[in-house]
Design a protein around this motif. Structure first.
Motif, mmCIF file in Angstrom:
data_model
loop_
_atom_site.group_PDB
_atom_site.id
_atom_site.type_symbol
_atom_site.label_atom_id
_atom_site.label_comp_id
_atom_site.label_asym_id
_atom_site.label_seq_id
_atom_site.Cartn_x
_atom_site.Cartn_y
_atom_site.Cartn_z
ATOM 1 N N SER A 156 0.844 -1.186 0.000
ATOM 2 C CA SER A 156 0.000 0.000 0.000
ATOM 3 C C SER A 156 0.884 1.243 0.000
ATOM 4 C CB SER A 156 -0.892 -0.012 1.246
ATOM 5 O OG SER A 156 -1.470 1.251 1.468
ATOM 6 N N PRO A 157 0.412 2.341 -0.614
ATOM 7 C CA PRO A 157 1.184 3.581 -0.570
ATOM 8 C C PRO A 157 1.444 4.059 0.856
ATOM 9 C CG PRO A 157 -0.602 3.734 -2.175
ATOM 10 C CD PRO A 157 -0.801 2.462 -1.417
ATOM 11 N N ASP A 158 0.559 3.676 1.788
ATOM 12 C CA ASP A 158 0.721 4.088 3.182
ATOM 13 C C ASP A 158 1.363 3.001 4.032
ATOM 14 O OD1 ASP A 158 -0.496 6.571 2.746
ATOM 15 O OD2 ASP A 158 -2.499 5.694 2.939
ATOM 16 N N PHE A 159 1.925 1.956 3.384
ATOM 17 C CA PHE A 159 2.493 0.831 4.134
ATOM 18 C C PHE A 159 3.611 1.324 5.049
ATOM 19 C CE2 PHE A 159 5.657 -2.555 4.608
ATOM 20 C CZ PHE A 159 4.860 -3.518 5.192
ATOM 21 N N GLY A 160 3.503 1.015 6.333
ATOM 22 C CA GLY A 160 4.523 1.396 7.293
ATOM 23 C C GLY A 160 4.374 2.816 7.817
ATOM 24 N N ARG A 161 3.430 3.598 7.277
ATOM 25 C CA ARG A 161 3.234 4.965 7.726
ATOM 26 C C ARG A 161 2.249 4.984 8.882
ATOM 27 N NH1 ARG A 161 1.277 8.883 3.155
ATOM 28 N NH2 ARG A 161 3.246 8.120 2.263
ATOM 29 N N LEU A 162 2.584 5.721 9.930
ATOM 30 C CA LEU A 162 1.740 5.759 11.114
ATOM 31 C C LEU A 162 0.450 6.521 10.832
ATOM 32 C CD1 LEU A 162 1.317 5.288 14.163
ATOM 33 C CD2 LEU A 162 2.538 7.447 14.561
ATOM 34 N N THR A 164 -1.998 8.600 12.277
ATOM 35 C CA THR A 164 -2.079 9.414 13.491
ATOM 36 C C THR A 164 -3.504 9.552 14.003
ATOM 37 O OG1 THR A 164 -2.126 11.404 12.109
ATOM 38 C CG2 THR A 164 0.022 10.706 12.962
ATOM 39 N N GLU A 165 -4.482 9.467 13.107
ATOM 40 C CA GLU A 165 -5.877 9.534 13.557
ATOM 41 C C GLU A 165 -6.221 8.338 14.437
ATOM 42 O OE1 GLU A 165 -8.561 9.984 10.331
ATOM 43 O OE2 GLU A 165 -7.805 11.958 9.741
ATOM 44 N N GLU A 166 -5.772 7.151 14.031
ATOM 45 C CA GLU A 166 -5.998 5.958 14.842
ATOM 46 C C GLU A 166 -5.223 6.032 16.150
ATOM 47 O OE1 GLU A 166 -7.995 2.729 14.235
ATOM 48 O OE2 GLU A 166 -8.881 4.644 13.646
ATOM 49 N N LEU A 167 -3.991 6.538 16.080
ATOM 50 C CA LEU A 167 -3.198 6.704 17.296
ATOM 51 C C LEU A 167 -3.926 7.609 18.287
ATOM 52 C CD1 LEU A 167 -0.605 6.461 18.999
ATOM 53 C CD2 LEU A 167 0.347 8.344 17.641
ATOM 54 N N ASP A 168 -4.460 8.717 17.806
ATOM 55 C CA ASP A 168 -5.198 9.633 18.685
ATOM 56 C C ASP A 168 -6.438 8.969 19.251
ATOM 57 O OD1 ASP A 168 -3.347 11.580 18.152
ATOM 58 O OD2 ASP A 168 -4.546 12.599 16.625
ATOM 59 N N ARG A 169 -7.096 8.144 18.445
ATOM 60 C CA ARG A 169 -8.310 7.451 18.917
ATOM 61 C C ARG A 169 -7.971 6.493 20.050
ATOM 62 N NH1 ARG A 169 -11.454 2.833 17.762
ATOM 63 N NH2 ARG A 169 -9.886 2.014 16.309
ATOM 64 N N PHE A 170 -6.916 5.700 19.872
ATOM 65 C CA PHE A 170 -6.520 4.772 20.933
ATOM 66 C C PHE A 170 -6.054 5.530 22.172
ATOM 67 C CE2 PHE A 170 -5.873 1.658 17.368
ATOM 68 C CZ PHE A 170 -6.815 0.757 17.808
ATOM 69 N N ASP A 252 -0.716 1.980 13.624
ATOM 70 C CA ASP A 252 -1.834 2.725 14.194
ATOM 71 C C ASP A 252 -1.680 2.978 15.690
ATOM 72 O OD1 ASP A 252 -2.091 0.172 15.133
ATOM 73 O OD2 ASP A 252 -4.073 -0.210 14.282
ATOM 74 N N GLY A 253 -0.504 2.686 16.227
ATOM 75 C CA GLY A 253 -0.279 2.840 17.656
ATOM 76 C C GLY A 253 -0.201 1.519 18.392
ATOM 77 N N ILE A 254 -0.892 0.477 17.861
ATOM 78 C CA ILE A 254 -0.904 -0.811 18.570
ATOM 79 C C ILE A 254 -0.498 -1.997 17.698
ATOM 80 C CG2 ILE A 254 -2.634 -0.010 20.229
ATOM 81 C CD1 ILE A 254 -4.720 -1.668 18.710
ATOM 82 N N HIS A 255 -0.712 -1.930 16.384
ATOM 83 C CA HIS A 255 -0.347 -3.043 15.499
ATOM 84 C C HIS A 255 1.020 -2.785 14.878
ATOM 85 C CE1 HIS A 255 -4.789 -3.457 15.617
ATOM 86 N NE2 HIS A 255 -4.525 -4.746 15.547
#
Length: 277
Positions: A156-162, A164-170, A252-255
């Motif tokens: 994916s073009p975003d492969f390995g990129r954090l 941040t929206e998911e990080l903030d949610r967690f 995503d902060g956890i995976h």
């Protein structure tokens, strides 16, 4: 002989033949288990001396575990579900590795329903009753396997990129008010299963999957970490600690990313050998 009788006898004969065929040539799952299939695979199929229990965070460990090990992980649940399955099934391995991140999820009654007594004997005798052996499951598994085998793996073009929206949610979720009474009830039930498993001569090893550094000291993870260590203080239990938890990358902060999962899996396996020799 009536048509109804012929139909019944034919159906019964096909059922017997299908079960005999499954015993002679067990179905291959290509490691594409769903939650129920994974539970049934552990309870009714192989025998394992090393078992990892946890949430979907350890799902990718499937690719790195040695022979004789099984990954009893359940997305959207956690280690409580896996430990309850081990205890209720009576299939206790030599060592259980317990991921602690999602202990707060508690047990999963949908999964433990696989162990209902009225079905347990039938599933042992007739493998056709296992979900993975249903004709529709076999067809879906084969189609998925052969379609994936002919398709090049695309990053994916975003492969390995954090994300941040998911990080903030967690971060928000993990800093919410903690229901300590509910967590204590979970621990009480979990403690009974761990005590039973330990009493069968099984070694207990706890480990925490790496998370993003912004989540490590959140209210929930700090409380859970400290409470677990105080509750499970048996001198024969092991805790795998990593001094480089923040060196691993997440999506995503956890995976963990694929590369970080590879490194952490090697870290776990190395510690496993060190602890148990």
């Amino acid at each position: 002989m009536s048509l109804v009788t012929i139909f019944i006898l034919t159906t019964f004969g096909l059922f017997i033949g299908y079960n005999m065929g499954l015993r002679m040539f067990p179905a291959v799952r290509y490691k594409s288990y769903d939650r129920i299939e994974r539970c049934e695979e552990y309870v009714y199929q192989g025998n394992y001396d090393r078992v990892f229990v946890g949430s979907g965070l350890i799902g990718e460990l499937d690719h790195y575990l040695p022979d004789g090990a099984f990954n009893l992980c359940f997305p959207y649940s956690g280690s409580c579900a896996g430990l309850e399955i081990i205890a209720l099934s009576g299939k206790v391995p030599e060592v259980v590795f317990i991921e602690t991140n999602y202990i707060f999820k508690g047990p999963d009654k949908e999964l433990t329903g696989v162990l209902e007594k009225q079905w347990r004997k039938m599933r042992r005798i007739a493998p056709a009753f296992l979900k993975k052996n249903r004709p529709d499951s076999l067809i879906k598994s084969a189609v998925r396997h052969f379609s994936n085998s002919g398709r090049p793996e695309m990053a994916s073009p975003d492969f390995g990129r954090l994300n941040t929206e998911e990080l903030d949610r967690f971060y928000r979720i993990y800093n919410e008010q903690i229901d300590t009474h509910h967590f204590e009830n979970i621990l009480e039930e979990l403690g009974k299963h761990v005590d039973y498993i330990r009493a069968q001569g099984c070694q207990i090893v706890f480990f925490e999957m790496p998370v993003h550094k912004d989540l490590y000291h959140t209210r929930l993870l700090e409380y859970q970490r400290n409470t677990l260590k105080a509750f499970f203080n048996n001198e024969n239990d092991h805790w795998i600690e990593s001094g480089q938890l923040h060196d691993y990358q997440t999506v995503d902060g956890i995976h963990l990313t694929k590369e970080s999962m590879y490194r952490y899996a090697n870290f776990l396996i190395h510690n496993k050998r060190t602890l148990l020799t």
